[in-house]
Design an enzyme around this catalytic site. Structure first.
Site, PDB file in Angstrom:
ATOM      1  N   ASN A   1       1.086  -0.505   6.077  1.00  0.00           N
ATOM      2  CA  ASN A   1       1.659  -1.551   5.299  1.00  0.00           C
ATOM      3  C   ASN A   1       2.567  -3.233   5.765  1.00  0.00           C
ATOM      4  O   ASN A   1       2.986  -2.966   6.382  1.00  0.00           O
ATOM      5  CB  ASN A   1       2.899  -0.639   3.754  1.00  0.00           C
ATOM      6  CG  ASN A   1       2.408   0.109   3.592  1.00  0.00           C
ATOM      7  OD1 ASN A   1       1.146   0.265   3.767  1.00  0.00           O
ATOM      8  ND2 ASN A   1       3.128   0.890   3.011  1.00  0.00           N
ATOM      9  N   GLY A   2       1.743  -4.204   4.939  1.00  0.00           N
ATOM     10  CA  GLY A   2       2.852  -5.186   5.161  1.00  0.00           C
ATOM     11  C   GLY A   2       1.032  -6.256   5.702  1.00  0.00           C
ATOM     12  O   GLY A   2      -0.472  -5.670   5.954  1.00  0.00           O
TER      13      GLY A   2
ATOM     14  N   LYS B   1       7.232 -15.463 -21.452  1.00  0.00           N
ATOM     15  CA  LYS B   1       7.866 -13.663 -21.739  1.00  0.00           C
ATOM     16  C   LYS B   1       8.793 -13.578 -22.014  1.00  0.00           C
ATOM     17  O   LYS B   1       8.664 -12.193 -22.197  1.00  0.00           O
ATOM     18  CB  LYS B   1       9.339 -14.471 -20.349  1.00  0.00           C
ATOM     19  CG  LYS B   1       8.424 -14.490 -18.197  1.00  0.00           C
ATOM     20  CD  LYS B   1       7.791 -13.466 -17.871  1.00  0.00           C
ATOM     21  CE  LYS B   1       6.399 -12.692 -18.386  1.00  0.00           C
ATOM     22  NZ  LYS B   1       5.293 -13.999 -17.876  1.00  0.00           N
TER      23      LYS B   1
ATOM     24  N   HIS C   1      10.034 -35.539 -32.093  1.00  0.00           N
ATOM     25  CA  HIS C   1       9.658 -35.699 -32.913  1.00  0.00           C
ATOM     26  C   HIS C   1       8.845 -34.707 -33.672  1.00  0.00           C
ATOM     27  O   HIS C   1       7.500 -34.955 -34.266  1.00  0.00           O
ATOM     28  CB  HIS C   1       7.764 -36.581 -32.350  1.00  0.00           C
ATOM     29  CG  HIS C   1       8.583 -37.660 -31.062  1.00  0.00           C
ATOM     30  ND1 HIS C   1       8.356 -38.755 -31.767  1.00  0.00           N
ATOM     31  CD2 HIS C   1       8.242 -37.720 -30.254  1.00  0.00           C
ATOM     32  CE1 HIS C   1       8.818 -39.615 -30.620  1.00  0.00           C
ATOM     33  NE2 HIS C   1       9.229 -39.069 -29.206  1.00  0.00           N
TER      34      HIS C   1
ATOM     35  N   LYS D   1      -2.882  -5.636 -19.660  1.00  0.00           N
ATOM     36  CA  LYS D   1      -2.568  -6.465 -18.778  1.00  0.00           C
ATOM     37  C   LYS D   1      -3.613  -7.026 -18.286  1.00  0.00           C
ATOM     38  O   LYS D   1      -3.282  -7.807 -17.918  1.00  0.00           O
ATOM     39  CB  LYS D   1      -2.151  -4.925 -17.971  1.00  0.00           C
ATOM     40  CG  LYS D   1      -2.000  -5.887 -16.046  1.00  0.00           C
ATOM     41  CD  LYS D   1      -1.037  -5.932 -16.093  1.00  0.00           C
ATOM     42  CE  LYS D   1      -0.310  -7.107 -14.881  1.00  0.00           C
ATOM     43  NZ  LYS D   1       0.587  -8.388 -15.083  1.00  0.00           N
TER      44      LYS D   1
ATOM     45  N   ARG E   1       0.625   2.355  -5.866  1.00  0.00           N
ATOM     46  CA  ARG E   1       0.979   1.233  -5.221  1.00  0.00           C
ATOM     47  C   ARG E   1      -0.689   0.454  -4.350  1.00  0.00           C
ATOM     48  O   ARG E   1      -0.109  -0.719  -3.747  1.00  0.00           O
ATOM     49  CB  ARG E   1       1.925   1.422  -3.848  1.00  0.00           C
ATOM     50  CG  ARG E   1       3.251   1.788  -4.529  1.00  0.00           C
ATOM     51  CD  ARG E   1       3.995   2.410  -3.442  1.00  0.00           C
ATOM     52  NE  ARG E   1       3.686   0.981  -2.022  1.00  0.00           N
ATOM     53  CZ  ARG E   1       4.981   0.013  -1.513  1.00  0.00           C
ATOM     54  NH1 ARG E   1       6.235  -0.018  -2.400  1.00  0.00           N
ATOM     55  NH2 ARG E   1       4.836  -0.813  -0.864  1.00  0.00           N
TER      56      ARG E   1
ATOM     57  N   GLU F   1       6.777 -21.607 -19.199  1.00  0.00           N
ATOM     58  CA  GLU F   1       6.439 -20.241 -18.705  1.00  0.00           C
ATOM     59  C   GLU F   1       7.506 -19.019 -18.748  1.00  0.00           C
ATOM     60  O   GLU F   1       7.119 -17.705 -19.811  1.00  0.00           O
ATOM     61  CB  GLU F   1       5.782 -19.848 -17.336  1.00  0.00           C
ATOM     62  CG  GLU F   1       6.464 -18.531 -16.750  1.00  0.00           C
ATOM     63  CD  GLU F   1       4.902 -17.799 -17.141  1.00  0.00           C
ATOM     64  OE1 GLU F   1       3.988 -17.378 -17.354  1.00  0.00           O
ATOM     65  OE2 GLU F   1       4.892 -16.253 -16.213  1.00  0.00           O
TER      66      GLU F   1
ATOM     67  N   TRP G   1      -3.725  -1.839  -0.932  1.00  0.00           N
ATOM     68  CA  TRP G   1      -4.065  -2.186  -1.798  1.00  0.00           C
ATOM     69  C   TRP G   1      -4.659  -3.831  -0.797  1.00  0.00           C
ATOM     70  O   TRP G   1      -3.688  -4.009   0.010  1.00  0.00           O
ATOM     71  CB  TRP G   1      -2.912  -3.444  -2.361  1.00  0.00           C
ATOM     72  CG  TRP G   1      -2.850  -3.863  -3.436  1.00  0.00           C
ATOM     73  CD1 TRP G   1      -2.021  -5.451  -2.819  1.00  0.00           C
ATOM     74  CD2 TRP G   1      -3.730  -3.676  -5.247  1.00  0.00           C
ATOM     75  NE1 TRP G   1      -2.274  -6.366  -4.109  1.00  0.00           N
ATOM     76  CE2 TRP G   1      -3.297  -5.644  -5.581  1.00  0.00           C
ATOM     77  CE3 TRP G   1      -3.672  -3.927  -5.453  1.00  0.00           C
ATOM     78  CZ2 TRP G   1      -2.968  -5.532  -6.359  1.00  0.00           C
ATOM     79  CZ3 TRP G   1      -4.607  -3.574  -6.583  1.00  0.00           C
ATOM     80  CH2 TRP G   1      -3.848  -4.937  -7.400  1.00  0.00           C
TER      81      TRP G   1
ATOM     82  N   CYS H   1       1.028  -1.343  -0.001  1.00  0.00           N
ATOM     83  CA  CYS H   1       0.020  -0.204  -0.173  1.00  0.00           C
ATOM     84  C   CYS H   1       0.397   1.398   0.354  1.00  0.00           C
ATOM     85  O   CYS H   1       2.234   0.671  -0.030  1.00  0.00           O
ATOM     86  CB  CYS H   1      -0.880  -0.268   1.235  1.00  0.00           C
ATOM     87  SG  CYS H   1      -1.669  -1.464   1.563  1.00  0.00           S
TER      88      CYS H   1
ATOM     89  N   GLU I   1       6.759 -12.191 -24.776  1.00  0.00           N
ATOM     90  CA  GLU I   1       5.991 -11.424 -25.205  1.00  0.00           C
ATOM     91  C   GLU I   1       6.651 -10.205 -25.109  1.00  0.00           C
ATOM     92  O   GLU I   1       5.854  -9.037 -25.228  1.00  0.00           O
ATOM     93  CB  GLU I   1       4.811 -10.991 -23.763  1.00  0.00           C
ATOM     94  CG  GLU I   1       5.421 -11.268 -22.559  1.00  0.00           C
ATOM     95  CD  GLU I   1       4.095 -11.373 -21.569  1.00  0.00           C
ATOM     96  OE1 GLU I   1       4.456 -12.261 -20.271  1.00  0.00           O
ATOM     97  OE2 GLU I   1       3.429 -11.068 -21.708  1.00  0.00           O
TER      98      GLU I   1
HETATM   99  O1  M6R Z   1      -4.778 -11.550 -14.790  1.00  0.00           O
HETATM  100  P1  M6R Z   1      -4.567 -12.643 -15.263  1.00  0.00           P
HETATM  101  O2  M6R Z   1      -3.718 -13.361 -14.988  1.00  0.00           O
HETATM  102  O3  M6R Z   1      -5.944 -13.536 -15.598  1.00  0.00           O
HETATM  103  O4  M6R Z   1      -3.945 -12.505 -16.814  1.00  0.00           O
HETATM  104  C1  M6R Z   1      -4.427 -13.616 -17.669  1.00  0.00           C
HETATM  105  C2  M6R Z   1      -3.137 -13.595 -18.530  1.00  0.00           C
HETATM  106  O5  M6R Z   1      -3.759 -12.465 -19.540  1.00  0.00           O
HETATM  107  C3  M6R Z   1      -1.632 -13.287 -17.930  1.00  0.00           C
HETATM  108  O6  M6R Z   1      -1.288 -14.263 -17.188  1.00  0.00           O
HETATM  109  C4  M6R Z   1      -0.809 -12.777 -18.841  1.00  0.00           C
HETATM  110  O7  M6R Z   1      -0.134 -14.326 -19.831  1.00  0.00           O
HETATM  111  C5  M6R Z   1       0.884 -12.408 -19.309  1.00  0.00           C
HETATM  112  N1  M6R Z   1       0.553 -10.920 -19.774  1.00  0.00           N
HETATM  113  C6  M6R Z   1       1.687 -13.178 -19.133  1.00  0.00           C
HETATM  114  O8  M6R Z   1       3.031 -12.038 -18.828  1.00  0.00           O
END
Ligand code: M6R
Length: 611
Positions: free
Chosen positions: A105-106, A488, A507, A606, A27, A484, A79, A2, A491
């Site tokens: 906070n915390g 990363k 394969h 996001k 925050r 994953e 938050w 927060c 993207e």
């Molecule tokens: O908010 P969410 O976890 O539901 O979002 C899901 C995906 O859109 C999210 O994880 C996306 O793949 C990220 N940008 C990956 O880094």
């Protein structure tokens, strides 16, 4: 996670506190509040957001209700962790007499026993927060000296905190302390002082900053400042001159939110574990065991990174709890007419709790009579409100589009959930659970060790930044992490990256491997080590360039690879939480080298609220 700001000086406090909170809105924006010290006592305004209007904006509309002449006060932007984002749960919190106010906070880990004790002694609680105990404790310890009362509170609370307190009996005085949560003091003109969780809150007013360390306290009053440890022993501190501009300060000096959030992972993991794992090996999810009674099947659903967390969840659940489980991409799950009934537990994983496809899958599951558990980072999100039960990750706001700390904390929740169900089903001995929980407590330090070796990862990213394609391979849990890692890289660096189950490469995809192709190999799973080693040999035979992320004892694989990055020693099941961190940093440094917009990559948002 927060935002805190406090002021003691000669100017009207309300506009200064409000301006500070505006700088900290990133925050936390669930609710906001300001308490001012005036000659007739403490005045408080606080609220959550309303009808689509952000909490801070609502607060701004009420600022003129606060006494304009007040020259000291505290403010907070929240938050939510413990307790929903509501007016009552907003900070500052007052004690019952209204003479003491606190912002926090915390997480106060032992707030439940403290609250019970205080309630039994007649203290009346208004909110659902852990923070409110600090206000009542402060009142209970007070006997004329605010700093001494705060020390009394510090002796009782466990967990992480940045606390700022004030009392109507001490006009102009603020006392504050920190442990595992940031806190700074800004020295303004003519003996005025600011206390804040983050530098951006004070940057418009001063660049002269004292940075508090864990275990330190500060008292400001009447133009003076003094620092002590929690026992009251004086601490000598020097001023740091901040040279960052305001934008850099919001990122705490980091170039990008993504790197800041990568670095926040040790603390996010500590916070997410806090209060859930007892030393004796018991797990408290805050959900009664009856919610899980009769569950014969589990389906994890999510999108992107959250889906990848679900893949780890499935494997741990089957391995430890011996419970049939699947993981599905939410946008597929919702349309495939999945077989669901009251014995199915659907775990909807979503950082934001607002992803359209995940919500649709959650609703489909509810419609078909399944039990729904949400795993989300946002209290008050749609997923949290619509699910039958929720497990929150306490990662704090994640701003960069590329998810990092949300993922590692989701993995932590997956491990806790799987362990909890394994214990309930008698599949995992208590000693093994206790040992695993103990190991989970060591994870933040192990991740700090990886983060400390970031220069090596920056070097390893160099050849990647010049490539068009890359493969990530691994077996079992390593495959889940490979997925994953590849996400990363693609993207934020815009390099085509593909994750493969290491045994599947030959394969088909092996045809694409040449001396130009980096292949990142994950090898943390001991039972599968020899097999992964053979897959590395296959790649090497095609002149592929291998970067191996391995455990220290994986000597043969390290020798076969062109480059290696050593992970700390860690058990197979918890390895994903550490193994992703080097891949996050490699993706980050690659994107930076390519000059990309790291925090807001092209074409992405996001939170994806459309199908
Ligand atoms: O908010 P969410 O976890 O539901 O979002 C899901 C995906 O859109 C999210 O994880 C996306 O793949 C990220 N940008 C990956 O880094």
């Amino acid at each position: 996670m927060c935002g805190i700001v406090g002021y003691s000086g000669r100017r009207p406090a309300a506009p200064l506190l409000f301006a500070g909170l505006q700088k900290l809105e990133y925050r936390g924006y669930d609710s906001a509040g300001i308490a001012l010290l005036a000659p007739d006592g403490i005045h408080l305004e606080k609220n959550a957001g309303r009808d689509g209007v952000m909490a801070l904006e609502v607060l701004g509309g009420k600022i003129d209700r606060l006494p304009a002449a007040a020259i000291a006060g505290i403010g907070h932007t929240r938050w939510a962790t413990h307790g929903r984002p509501t007016d009552i749960n907003a900070h500052p919190h007052l004690d019952a007499s209204g003479e003491f106010a606190v912002v926090h906070n915390g997480i106060i880990e032992n707030y439940l026993p403290l609250r019970e004790r205080l309630r039994a002694a007649g203290y009346v609680f208004r909110s659902e927060t852990d923070s409110e105990v600090a206000a009542h404790l402060l009142a209970s310890h007070y006997s004329g000296d605010l700093a001494a009362a705060l020390r009394g509170v510090l002796a009782e609370i466990e967990g992480s905190f940045a606390l700022v307190v004030m009392s109507a009996r001490h006009p102009g005085q603020l006392a504050a302390a920190r442990r595992n949560a940031p806190l700074i003091v800004g020295a303004g003109a003519e003996g005025e002082f600011f206390i804040a969780s983050d530098i951006p809150a004070v940057l418009k007013e001063t660049r002269d900053i004292y940075v508090l360390e864990d275990g330190e306290m500060v008292v400001v009053a009447d133009g003076s400042v003094s620092f002590t440890d929690f026992a009251g022993n004086p601490r000598l501190k020097t001023i740091t001159k901040v040279t960052w501009d305001a934008v850099a300060a919001e990122k705490a000096g980091y170039e990008h939110f993504m790197l800041k959030e990568i670095d926040e992972q040790p603390q996010a993991l500590r916070d997410t574990l806090s209060g859930r794992a007892a030393k004796a090996g018991t797990i408290d999810l805050g959900i009664g065991a009856d919610f899980f009674a009769g569950v014969s099947r589990v389906a994890f659903v999510g999108c992107g990174t959250a889906y990848h967390a679900g893949l780890v969840g499935r494997e741990l659940l089957e391995r430890w709890a011996r419970l049939p489980a699947e993981t599905a991409v939410a946008s597929e799950f919702r349309y495939r007419q999945p077989l669901l009934d009251e014995h199915t537990l659907v775990v909807a994983v979503s950082q934001s709790g607002e992803t359209a496809d995940t919500l649709a899958a959650l609703r489909e599951a509810k419609k078909e009579g399944a039990r729904v558990l949400a795993v989300t980072n946002v209290v008050g999100s749609t997923a949290a409100r619509e699910a039958d039960e929720t497990l929150f990750t306490w990662a704090g706001p994640e701003i960069a589009v590329a998810s990092t700390k949300a993922y590692t904390t989701q993995l932590e929740i997956m491990a806790l959930l799987a362990m909890f169900l394994a214990k309930e089903r008698g599949q995992l001995p208590a000693e093994r659970v206790a040992a695993l929980l103990e190991e989970m407590r060591t994870l933040p330090a192990k991740i700090e060790d990886i983060l400390a070796r970031r220069e090596r990862l920056r070097e390893l990213a160099l050849p990647l930044s010049r490539t068009a394609d890359a493969f990530f391979i691994g077996r079992g849990l390593d495959w889940a992490v490979a997925l994953e890692g590849a996400l990363k890289l693609k993207e934020i660096s815009y390099i085509h990256a593909e994750a493969y189950a290491a045994g599947e490469l030959k394969h088909g995809a092996l045809a694409l491997v040449t001396e130009e192709t980096p292949v990142i190999v994950l090898a943390t799973q001991q039972a599968l080590y020899e097999k992964t080693l053979s897959n590395v040999e296959e790649v090497k035979a095609r002149n592929g360039r291998v970067l191996a992320v391995v455990r220290p004892d994986n000597k043969e694989l390290a020798a076969a690879a062109d480059d290696t990055f050593l992970l700390p020693q860690i058990s197979d099941e918890l390895a994903p939480i550490a193994a992703i961190v080097p891949l996050q940093l490699i993706a980050y440094y690659t994107a930076v080298r390519r000059g990309n917009h790291v925090d807001k990559p092209r074409n992405l948002a996001k939170t994806v609220t459309t199908e």
